[in-house]
Design an enzyme around this catalytic site. Structure first.
Site, mmCIF file in Angstrom:
data_model
loop_
_atom_site.group_PDB
_atom_site.id
_atom_site.type_symbol
_atom_site.label_atom_id
_atom_site.label_comp_id
_atom_site.label_asym_id
_atom_site.label_seq_id
_atom_site.Cartn_x
_atom_site.Cartn_y
_atom_site.Cartn_z
ATOM 1 N N SER A 113 15.715 -26.567 26.750
ATOM 2 C CA SER A 113 14.432 -26.873 27.397
ATOM 3 C C SER A 113 13.209 -26.304 26.695
ATOM 4 O O SER A 113 12.079 -26.621 27.092
ATOM 5 C CB SER A 113 14.457 -26.401 28.854
ATOM 6 O OG SER A 113 15.256 -27.256 29.641
ATOM 7 N N LYS A 163 8.530 -20.340 27.794
ATOM 8 C CA LYS A 163 9.405 -21.464 28.169
ATOM 9 C C LYS A 163 10.823 -21.081 27.816
ATOM 10 O O LYS A 163 11.111 -20.667 26.698
ATOM 11 C CB LYS A 163 9.024 -22.737 27.411
ATOM 12 C CG LYS A 163 9.849 -23.948 27.835
ATOM 13 C CD LYS A 163 9.447 -24.407 29.224
ATOM 14 C CE LYS A 163 10.562 -25.196 29.911
ATOM 15 N NZ LYS A 163 11.628 -24.345 30.446
#
Length: 296
Positions: free
Chosen positions: A66, A235
């Site tokens: 991701s 992230k």
């Protein structure tokens, strides 16, 4: 001619001195990371950029998972800027056929009546801050898919970053969780370029920071190695496990703002790990703490 030769020699000497200084600056960091990685049943890479100095631990490419959502976010914002469009005002219509019921998706869990309209800004928040896989695939398709994403990264000077699968493909075929790859060095260089360069307008850079600092995943990774209250935008990326129990990737990448206002960029990417998720996260947290204490 002799003057030019002397000038080039002086410039070359200065480059060597700067490189040596950067190496000295991070020398203890390499030693500490060697100690932390010793005996761990995984592959671990890390990279740091602090001002003009950079550090790389274990070069090579690692599965992104991701983390690649950061690239989608920047491309979406860049495309909207070129169209003079505001992400808060551009709305997409979401139909049931656009939603994968078998993937991680807070947006799907919260919105069960189709079709519905949603702003691109809200989709970006879902994708980055909450790591929503459906939001990622919708926005990736919105900007032309993986081929266009790869071409975009190349135009920005990041052709070594590889993106060829969306979230649905990665969730359907575990082998495809290996195909989106990058080096930790390219990930931090990308973040620095976006936050400090002119790819995005100041307003959209501020929005990019906002959704990164709002990230709710991976509190036990890099964030756990930072003092409470530290400004941190990041992230994460986490894979499935193979039939043999191997974790393909456990990643975290972001920026840290030190108390004096200086910023550094860090990425830690753990792959092919036989350790537990908790052990993978603890390794990232330990590396984060070492880096923070070295740079503060």
């Amino acid at each position: 001619m002799m003057k030019n030769k002397k000038l080039y020699t002086a410039v070359g000497l200065m480059v060597l001195i700067c490189a040596a200084a950067a190496g000295f600056y991070f020398s203890s960091l390499a030693y500490r990371l060697d100690r932390l990685a010793a005996g761990k049943d995984c592959r671990v890479g890390a990279a740091v950029i602090a001002g003009s100095r950079s550090f790389v631990y274990e070069e090579g490419k690692y599965p992104l998972l991701s983390v690649f959502k950061l690239f989608i976010a920047v491309r979406v914002l860049d495309e909207l800027e070129r169209a003079n469009a505001d992400p808060d005002k551009v709305e997409l219509t979401i139909t049931r056929s656009m939603i994968d019921e078998r993937t991680y998706s807070p947006m799907r869990d919260e919105r069960r009546t189709y079709p519905y309209g949603i702003s691109v800004a809200r989709l970006l928040e879902y994708m980055v801050a909450e790591s929503d896989n459906n939001a990622a695939d919708i926005l990736l398709a919105y900007t032309g898919g993986t081929e266009q994403m790869q071409a975009y990264l190349k135009r920005l000077g990041f052709g070594e970053i590889e993106v060829s699968a969306n979230e649905k493909e990665m969730n359907t075929d575990i082998a495809k969780q290996y195909v989106n790859r990058a080096s930790p060095a390219d990930v931090v260089r990308f973040l620095k370029t976006v936050r400090e360069g002119d790819i995005l307008t100041p307003e959209n850079r501020k929005f990019f920071d906002k959704i990164m600092t709002a990230t709710v995943t991976g509190g036990d990774k890099l964030k756990a190695g930072l003092p409470q209250g530290t400004v941190f935008g990041h992230k994460t990326g986490s894979s499935s496990r193979t039939a043999e129990g191997i974790k393909i990737a456990d990643n975290d990448a972001g920026f840290v703002i030190l108390p004096d206002g200086r910023t550094y960029y860090i990425a830690v990417m753990v792959s092919d790990s036989r350790m537990s998720d908790r052990e993978n996260a603890a390794l990232a947290a330990e590396i984060s703490a070492v880096v923070y204490n070295r740079l503060r």
